[in-house]
Design a protein around this motif. Structure first.
Motif, short mmCIF file in Angstrom:
data_model
loop_
_atom_site.label_atom_id
_atom_site.label_comp_id
_atom_site.label_asym_id
_atom_site.label_seq_id
_atom_site.Cartn_x
_atom_site.Cartn_y
_atom_site.Cartn_z
N PRO A 295 0.81 -1.23 0.00
CA PRO A 295 0.00 0.00 0.00
C PRO A 295 0.84 1.27 0.00
N LYS A 296 2.09 1.23 0.48
CA LYS A 296 2.92 2.42 0.56
C LYS A 296 3.45 2.83 -0.82
N THR A 297 3.81 1.87 -1.62
CA THR A 297 4.42 2.18 -2.92
C THR A 297 3.50 1.89 -4.10
N SER A 298 2.37 1.24 -3.85
CA SER A 298 1.43 0.81 -4.91
C SER A 298 2.09 -0.15 -5.89
N GLN A 299 3.11 -0.83 -5.45
CA GLN A 299 3.79 -1.80 -6.29
C GLN A 299 3.41 -3.23 -5.88
N VAL A 300 3.56 -4.13 -6.84
CA VAL A 300 3.29 -5.54 -6.57
C VAL A 300 4.59 -6.33 -6.68
N SER A 301 4.65 -7.41 -5.92
CA SER A 301 5.83 -8.28 -5.97
C SER A 301 5.40 -9.73 -6.06
N GLU A 302 6.12 -10.47 -6.89
CA GLU A 302 5.81 -11.89 -7.08
C GLU A 302 6.26 -12.68 -5.85
N GLN A 303 5.37 -13.54 -5.34
CA GLN A 303 5.67 -14.34 -4.15
C GLN A 303 5.24 -15.79 -4.39
N TRP A 304 6.11 -16.71 -4.00
CA TRP A 304 5.74 -18.13 -4.02
C TRP A 304 5.40 -18.56 -2.60
N VAL A 305 4.26 -19.18 -2.45
CA VAL A 305 3.76 -19.56 -1.13
C VAL A 305 3.50 -21.06 -1.10
N THR A 306 3.39 -21.61 0.10
CA THR A 306 3.08 -23.03 0.29
C THR A 306 1.62 -23.17 0.70
N VAL A 328 -3.11 -9.40 -4.46
CA VAL A 328 -3.92 -9.02 -5.62
C VAL A 328 -4.85 -10.17 -5.98
N THR A 329 -6.10 -9.84 -6.24
CA THR A 329 -7.06 -10.86 -6.69
C THR A 329 -7.37 -10.62 -8.17
N ASP A 330 -8.31 -9.75 -8.48
CA ASP A 330 -8.63 -9.45 -9.88
C ASP A 330 -7.51 -8.64 -10.52
N GLY A 331 -7.06 -9.10 -11.67
CA GLY A 331 -5.99 -8.43 -12.38
C GLY A 331 -4.64 -9.05 -12.17
N ALA A 332 -4.53 -10.06 -11.31
CA ALA A 332 -3.23 -10.65 -10.98
C ALA A 332 -2.56 -11.30 -12.18
N SER A 333 -3.35 -11.88 -13.09
CA SER A 333 -2.77 -12.60 -14.23
C SER A 333 -2.10 -11.67 -15.24
N TYR A 334 -2.31 -10.34 -15.12
CA TYR A 334 -1.72 -9.39 -16.06
C TYR A 334 -0.49 -8.70 -15.49
N LEU A 335 -0.06 -9.09 -14.32
CA LEU A 335 1.01 -8.37 -13.62
C LEU A 335 2.37 -8.99 -13.85
N ASP A 337 6.43 -8.77 -11.83
CA ASP A 337 7.09 -8.40 -10.57
C ASP A 337 7.58 -6.95 -10.64
N GLY A 338 7.24 -6.17 -9.62
CA GLY A 338 7.71 -4.80 -9.51
C GLY A 338 6.85 -3.76 -10.18
N MET A 339 5.75 -4.15 -10.80
CA MET A 339 4.89 -3.18 -11.49
C MET A 339 4.18 -2.28 -10.48
N THR A 340 3.93 -1.05 -10.92
CA THR A 340 3.10 -0.12 -10.14
C THR A 340 1.68 -0.21 -10.67
N VAL A 341 0.73 -0.33 -9.78
CA VAL A 341 -0.66 -0.55 -10.18
C VAL A 341 -1.56 0.47 -9.51
N GLN A 342 -2.76 0.53 -10.02
CA GLN A 342 -3.80 1.36 -9.41
C GLN A 342 -4.78 0.43 -8.71
N ARG A 343 -4.88 0.54 -7.41
CA ARG A 343 -5.79 -0.31 -6.66
C ARG A 343 -7.16 0.34 -6.57
N ILE A 344 -8.18 -0.45 -6.81
CA ILE A 344 -9.56 0.04 -6.67
C ILE A 344 -9.96 -0.06 -5.21
N THR A 345 -10.29 1.10 -4.63
CA THR A 345 -10.75 1.15 -3.25
C THR A 345 -12.24 1.42 -3.22
#
Length: 358
Positions: A295-306, A328-335, A337-345
């Protein structure tokens, strides 16, 4: 907000994007609109999901004690019977002959013993000869008991009121001792589902844990049960530990052999992170890739989880979401790593809702 509902946003975003191009440097331009969901961290009961086969609580395989030729089978699959009914019998000609021979041997041994007793009393024979005659008489009696026992178990009688589930052979066939002839069940509305659990799951299960079940035959009906038996050792063929889930007085008619989907609810809880299913971009086995939102930078980062388990519309995550508050839920497939996005609030949705009639 689902991606399919964002169609009318496109016109608005394109219009806003054109204005941003003129007013701001290209490097600061948000390129993709996404929705996010908070990561929920809490303790929950995580079901153990598996499947198993439904069976009567009491199923018995019936067989003859001796080998022989099958004379009659009085019941067929699906038929019911009462306790004490004759279900099948062997041809008793050979067995009766064995009984008659044993009876004759007993009679002879008894006569010999009586004669030698008189001779012993007259001091004509030694004690050892009398003792040998006594031993022969006892052996003849034992052989008669064995022959009589075998004849009695050359006829199969119903051990309880029940129903025939399976019939393995036909009349006039030669059958070996102990070979199953019939599988029968007791007439009680009591059922068990037999389930095999891996070692990682068997340690979580305890006696009387509640269980939810479903059957394809009744997709709209939920069944409940409890764990009634837990194996002490693993099956050497499958490597799994068998447990039994008891169902008592189910609301609908069941049949042995139904396949059940089983959710075991262990008493223990686990501290896990939970995210929506829509957050998963791709998965390999237990590993899944998601995009975390800062939320501070409006950037997304790729994460691998278990992934731990699937719970309705949520995924339980056991590792990989440390220090992450939103995904990210909707829109995640278009992202990327490191992209700046606009979050819908919520406020953004209200502003854009005025264009919903376009």
């Amino acid at each position: 907000m689902k991606l399919q509902h964002l169609g009318w946003f496109t016109v608005v975003i394109v219009t806003l994007a054109s204005a941003w191009v003129m007013a701001e440097p290209k490097a600061n331009q948000p390129t993709i609109v996404v929705t996010t969901s908070p990561v929920i961290r809490e303790k929950r009961i995580i079901p153990i999901k598996t499947s198993g086969r439904l069976a009567h609580a009491k199923e018995t395989r019936l067989s003859f004690k001796t080998s022989g030729l099958i004379n009659r089978i009085y019941v067929d699959e699906g038929e019911t019977f009462q306790q004490g009914d004759i279900l099948a019998s062997l041809d008793l000609a050979e067995i009766n002959a064995q009984v008659n021979s044993a009876e004759s041997n007993v009679a002879k041994a008894k006569r010999d013993l009586a004669r030698l007793m008189d001779l012993y009393k007259k001091n004509v024979i030694p004690l050892q000869q009398l003792q040998d005659a006594q031993t022969a008489f006892r052996l003849a009696e034992s052989e008669l008991k064995i022959a009589t026992f075998n004849r009695r178990h050359s006829i199969i009688k119903a051990p309880f009121n029940g129903q025939v589930l399976q019939r393995f052979t036909e009349e006039n066939e030669l059958i070996n001792s102990g070979t199953p002839l019939l599988t029968v069940s007791e007439n009680q509305n009591s059922w068990v589902v037999k389930v095999g659990l891996a070692d990682r799951d068997i340690v979580k299960a305890t006696m009387q844990d509640p269980v939810k079940l479903s059957f394809d035959a009744y997709p709209q009906t939920a069944f409940t049960g409890k764990i009634s038996k837990i194996a002490a050792v693993a099956d050497p063929k499958t490597g799994t530990f068998e447990i039994e889930v008891s169902l008592t007085n189910p609301p609908l008619l069941l049949r042995s052999g139904f396949i059940a989907r089983v959710d075991i609810l262990p008493k223990s809880t686990q501290q896990l992170a939970f995210i929506p299913v829509e957050a998963i971009v791709t998965a390999k086995g237990k590993q899944a890739m998601i995009f975390a939102y800062d939320p501070k930078t409006s950037q997304v980062s790729e994460q691998w989880v278990t992934m731990n388990s699937l719970l309705n519309k949520e995924i339980a995550i056991s590792n990989g979401l440390k220090n992450i508050s939103d995904v990210v839920t909707d829109g995640a497939s278009y992202l990327k790593d490191g992209m700046t996005v606009q979050r819908i609030t919520d406020s953004t949705e209200k502003e854009l809702s005025q264009y919903s009639g376009l």
